[in-house]
Design an enzyme around this catalytic site. Structure first.
Site, PDB file in Angstrom:
ATOM      1  CB  CYS A 120      -0.922   0.002   1.207  1.00 19.78           C
ATOM      2  SG  CYS A 120      -2.265   1.187   1.006  1.00 19.78           S
ATOM      3  CE  LYS A 195      -7.423  -1.060   5.040  1.00 14.54           C
ATOM      4  NZ  LYS A 195      -6.057  -0.811   4.583  1.00 14.54           N
ATOM      5  CE  LYS A 248      -6.655  -3.402   8.320  1.00  9.04           C
ATOM      6  NZ  LYS A 248      -5.815  -2.685   7.462  1.00  9.04           N
TER       7      LYS A 248
HETATM    8  C1  PBG Z   1      -2.795   0.487   4.878  1.00  2.39           C
HETATM    9  C2  PBG Z   1      -3.263  -0.265   6.067  1.00  2.39           C
HETATM   10  C3  PBG Z   1      -3.987   0.197   7.185  1.00  2.39           C
HETATM   11  C4  PBG Z   1      -4.058  -0.876   8.075  1.00  2.39           C
HETATM   12  C5  PBG Z   1      -3.419  -1.946   7.452  1.00  2.39           C
HETATM   13  N1  PBG Z   1      -2.957  -1.564   6.218  1.00  2.39           N
HETATM   14  C6  PBG Z   1      -4.500   1.532   7.546  1.00  2.39           C
HETATM   15  C7  PBG Z   1      -5.462   2.237   6.693  1.00  2.39           C
HETATM   16  O1  PBG Z   1      -6.069   1.674   5.778  1.00  2.39           O
HETATM   17  O2  PBG Z   1      -5.612   3.440   6.918  1.00  2.39           O
HETATM   18  C8  PBG Z   1      -4.682  -0.836   9.445  1.00  2.39           C
HETATM   19  C9  PBG Z   1      -4.154  -1.837  10.397  1.00  2.39           C
HETATM   20  C10 PBG Z   1      -4.471  -1.573  11.831  1.00  2.39           C
HETATM   21  O3  PBG Z   1      -5.206  -0.630  12.214  1.00  2.39           O
HETATM   22  O4  PBG Z   1      -3.958  -2.333  12.648  1.00  2.39           O
HETATM   23  N2  PBG Z   1      -3.726   0.775   3.906  1.00  2.39           N
END
Ligand code: PBG
Length: 324
Positions: A120, A195, A248
């Site tokens: 990401c 997600k 998630k």
């Molecule tokens: C990156 C990502 C995020 C998380 C995992 N990969 C944050 C987001 O999407 O802002 C969150 C993981 C966590 O809160 O433990 N895109």
């Protein structure tokens, strides 16, 4: 049968009896431990909103990964913080990036440990969004090109699983295609399929300094109100070549884990996210909750909901507790 002929309490009379009728078990091998890798060496900086979790330089991340392996965890997932953020997040796909270095060194130090890397851009961009912006909006297709580069650079470093987490349309296909074109047919894809645009990511964004500088992520991450849409996302990712699908956050979305489990033959992962971990730690610090027991109960619940593996900051703690 009814009470008093049937008494449900009979099978709860002793630990031996309870163990015999136990339907779900959680084990260290269910856990994937997330690591936040930063530039430098000898760095282990505790993250204020995630007590017990650290920003690690590569050398320290290797030690933490070895620790996870010794405790019986199945894998780690790596996140990186670059030296310098820019508009497109170009450090993400540098072969010398902290995640690429960590992949190489962890695979050498603990060859049996599965190494996943989060693919990401929000940690790498100066605006905190998960790709390239065009007039303030996430430019989906331009972001896919960079994602393809990122996936290949992880594969070159020796990663086992690429984990695209940006919720861009076509992101799994873009990873699969670029990996195959470069001959990395054995590298798996762990898709963050369902997600949600969740406020439970707050502490993670502190850890990586990755909160969006303007706006939010609602045009790409899912609306927390939607369940059927999760199935559409899972089906899309399956058709694009996902090897794993993930839901998630975890506990607040246990219904989605169950729904996905019942509709796909792929393995299902759950991410017990930063906010879920921070809540337990904060309450425990005040003496309001028993961290150890609440952690194990949370992880057990995710398994019961249908998760095959769990991404959790509590991986090492839970593995130690299960060892007794
Ligand atoms: C990156 C990502 C995020 C998380 C995992 N990969 C944050 C987001 O999407 O802002 C969150 C993981 C966590 O809160 O433990 N895109």
């Amino acid at each position: 049968m009814q009470f008093p002929d049937y008494r449900a309490r009979r099978m709860r009379r002793s630990e031996k009896l309870r163990a015999m009728v136990r339907e779900t078990r959680v084990a260290a091998s269910d856990f994937i431990y997330p690591l936040f890798v930063v530039p430098g060496s000898g760095v282990a900086r505790e993250i204020p909103s995630m007590p017990g979790q650290y920003n690690y330089s590569v050398d320290k991340a290797v030690e933490a990964a070895q620790n996870a392996a010794e405790l019986g965890c199945s894998g780690v997932i790596l996140f990186g913080i670059p030296e310098k953020k820019d508009a497109v997040g170009s450090e993400a796909w540098s072969d010398k990036g902290v995640v690429q270095q960590a992949i190489r060194r962890i695979k050498k130090a603990a060859p049996d440990l599965a190494v996943a890397a989060d693919a990401c851009f929000c940690e790498y961009t100066d605006h905190g969004h998960c790709g390239v912006l065009l007039e303030g909006e996430l430019d989906n297709d331009a972001s896919l090109e960079n994602l393809a580069r990122l996936a290949v650079s992880y594969a070159r470093a020796g990663v086992d699983l690429v984990a695209p987490s940006g919720m861009l349309d076509g992101f799994v296909g873009a990873c699969r295609e670029s990996l195959d074109e470069e001959g990395h047919t054995g590298v798996g894809i762990l898709a963050y399929s369902a997600k949600y645009a969740s406020a439970f990511y707050g502490p993670f964004r502190d850890a990586l300094d990755s909160a969006p500088r303007s706006g939010d992520k609602k045009t790409y991450q899912m609306d927390p109100a939607n369940a059927r849409e999760a199935l559409r996302e899972v089906m899309l990712d399956e058709s694009e070549g996902a090897d794993w699908v993930m839901v998630k956050p975890g506990l607040v979305y246990a219904d989605i884990i169950r729904l996905v489990r019942d509709h796909t033959a792929l393995p299902v992962a759950a991410y017990h996210v930063s906010g879920e971990y921070a809540m337990l730690r904060a309450a425990a610090e005040r003496g309001w909750l028993d961290y150890d027991r609440c952690l194990l109960e949370s992880l057990l619940s995710l398994k019961r909901a249908g998760a095959d593996v769990i991404f959790t900051y509590g991986a090492l703690d839970a593995a130690r507790l299960l060892r007794g």
